[in-house]
Design a protein around this motif. Structure first.
Motif, PDB file in Angstrom:
ATOM      1  N   LYS A 184       0.840  -1.198   0.000  1.00 39.32           N
ATOM      2  CA  LYS A 184       0.000   0.000   0.000  1.00 39.32           C
ATOM      3  C   LYS A 184       0.873   1.244   0.000  1.00 39.32           C
ATOM      4  O   LYS A 184       1.703   1.434   0.893  1.00 39.32           O
ATOM      5  CB  LYS A 184      -0.928   0.007   1.216  1.00 39.32           C
ATOM      6  N   SER A 185       0.664   2.075  -1.007  1.00 44.10           N
ATOM      7  CA  SER A 185       1.460   3.296  -1.134  1.00 44.10           C
ATOM      8  C   SER A 185       1.016   4.330  -0.104  1.00 44.10           C
ATOM      9  O   SER A 185      -0.180   4.585   0.063  1.00 44.10           O
ATOM     10  CB  SER A 185       1.320   3.864  -2.547  1.00 44.10           C
ATOM     11  N   GLY A 189      -2.364   5.846  -1.501  1.00 45.48           N
ATOM     12  CA  GLY A 189      -3.340   5.031  -0.786  1.00 45.48           C
ATOM     13  C   GLY A 189      -3.745   3.781  -1.533  1.00 45.48           C
ATOM     14  O   GLY A 189      -4.538   2.973  -1.021  1.00 45.48           O
ATOM     15  N   ASP A 190      -3.245   3.590  -2.756  1.00 47.69           N
ATOM     16  CA  ASP A 190      -3.560   2.408  -3.552  1.00 47.69           C
ATOM     17  C   ASP A 190      -2.673   1.239  -3.136  1.00 47.69           C
ATOM     18  O   ASP A 190      -1.534   1.419  -2.687  1.00 47.69           O
ATOM     19  CB  ASP A 190      -3.366   2.689  -5.041  1.00 47.69           C
ATOM     20  N   THR A 191      -3.211   0.035  -3.324  1.00 48.87           N
ATOM     21  CA  THR A 191      -2.465  -1.184  -3.030  1.00 48.87           C
ATOM     22  C   THR A 191      -1.983  -1.794  -4.333  1.00 48.87           C
ATOM     23  O   THR A 191      -2.792  -2.122  -5.218  1.00 48.87           O
ATOM     24  CB  THR A 191      -3.331  -2.192  -2.268  1.00 48.87           C
ATOM     25  N   GLU A 215      -3.994  -3.729  -9.311  1.00 48.43           N
ATOM     26  CA  GLU A 215      -4.109  -2.605  -8.391  1.00 48.43           C
ATOM     27  C   GLU A 215      -5.386  -2.737  -7.584  1.00 48.43           C
ATOM     28  O   GLU A 215      -6.480  -2.897  -8.130  1.00 48.43           O
ATOM     29  CB  GLU A 215      -4.111  -1.290  -9.180  1.00 48.43           C
ATOM     30  N   ASN A 216      -5.221  -2.710  -6.254  1.00 44.26           N
ATOM     31  CA  ASN A 216      -6.353  -2.799  -5.326  1.00 44.26           C
ATOM     32  C   ASN A 216      -7.162  -4.083  -5.524  1.00 44.26           C
ATOM     33  O   ASN A 216      -8.394  -4.066  -5.505  1.00 44.26           O
ATOM     34  CB  ASN A 216      -7.267  -1.574  -5.466  1.00 44.26           C
TER      35      ASN A 216
END
Length: 340
Positions: A184-185, A189-191, A215-216
């Motif tokens: 998670k960045s 906020g994205d995984t 992504e996510n």
């Protein structure tokens, strides 16, 4: 002998009558436009609709030409695309300039308006086409140029398939979701999810060359459900392209962002968690059962968005052209009455 008071009263009365008559005569001399008292025959409205329709349809031609250039020509010839676009722009400019009375001996306002609509269409078509190409079409055409490889073993070095876009892996190759991780960045906020692609010949010491990403669509550990990861019959993938793969060096800013830097931390986390070893330059792929459909989605997205934007733009041009048309319709001669 006449009473001076009566004489003065009569004088004022004559002056008042003369002034009232002058006001009535002034109103009688005024020309009255009787068109507003007559029923509208609809001719002016029909002329406005005809002019607006003609200007809208013909004014969309340069827009359509620019869109077609971005779809089918730009990928092969930047110079040809820009030359045709420049020629269209010059044509609209000449049309606007030629509307002056000095050049043709008579002012033609419709030429000025048409030239402005024409040039606007060139500019809008260039902007829309630019966005569509670098967001979607550049990827599609690059995939079309690249090769498809079958019977690819996950243990093989991905450098041997540098010109490949689609891979069909061997039957013993699989997506190892058990060793998947999600990073998670802290900035977005994205995984960012990664999972290794392995085969039965590989062990813990082997470099892993192919990595499925998403992504996510995963949990922090051991769960990966991006794209067709849940379909155990899937064993094909589509390469993830980087900006340097799809655009010239001076245009890389216009395409989608680079993927490798975003997933690098996830790869490092996976190595530290499961003691695996990623290749020096691993190949990132989309794990999908139908890579052809995934590739075509880039073109289809561009086409659908183009249709939507074009319809909106045509509606705006038609709306504006209708009001412009009313300014081009000559006024009828005013008819009036003169009261005696």
């Amino acid at each position: 002998m006449a009473n001076p008071t009566d004489s003065l009263r009569h004088h004022h009365a004559r002056q008042a009558i003369r002034s009232e008559r002058d006001r009535l005569l002034a109103k009688a001399d005024r020309r009255i436009d009787v068109r507003k008292f007559l029923p509208d025959d609809g001719k002016d409205r029909a002329r406005a609709l005809l002019i607006a329709g003609t200007m809208s349809v013909l004014g969309m031609l340069p827009y359509i030409v620019m869109i077609l250039l971005w779809f089918f020509v730009y990928k092969d010839s930047f110079t040809q695309t820009m030359s045709i676009g420049g020629a269209l722009l010059v044509a609209g400019f000449v049309c606007s300039i030629a509307s002056s009375k000095r050049l043709l001996g008579r002012e033609r306002r419709w030429m000025w308006w048409f030239g402005m609509i024409w040039m606007q269409a060139v500019v809008v078509g260039t902007i829309v086409g630019f966005f569509l190409y670098f967001r979607n079409l550049a990827y599609y055409w690059k995939y079309e140029e690249m090769r498809t490889y079958t019977n690819v073993a996950a243990a093989q070095s991905s450098s041997a398939f540098g010109d490949g876009s689609m891979f069909l892996f061997t039957e013993d190759s699989r997506l190892d979701a058990v060793r998947a991780v999600g990073y998670k960045s802290r900035w977005t906020g994205d995984t960012y999810c990664v999972a290794p692609i392995v085969d039965v010949t590989m062990n813990q010491a082997n470099d892993i060359y192919f990595w499925a990403i998403g992504e996510n669509c995963c949990t922090p550990r051991a769960e990966f459900f991006c794209d067709d990861a849940a379909d155990y019959s899937a064993r094909s993938a589509l390469r993830v392209l980087e900006p340097e793969d799809v655009a010239r060096p001076f245009m890389r800013w216009a395409v989608r962002g680079a993927n490798y830097p975003k997933y690098l931390d996830a790869l490092r986390l996976e190595e530290a968690t499961y003691f695996t070893k990623a290749a020096d330059r691993p190949t990132l792929v989309i794990w999908t059962k139908d890579p052809i459909a995934y590739k075509d989605s880039f073109y289809n997205s561009a086409r659908e968005l183009c249709i939507q934007v074009s319809l909106c733009y045509f509606a705006i041009v038609a709306f504006c052209s209708y009001f412009i048309a009313w300014t081009l319709i000559p006024e009828r001669k005013q008819e009036g009455v003169l009261r005696p």
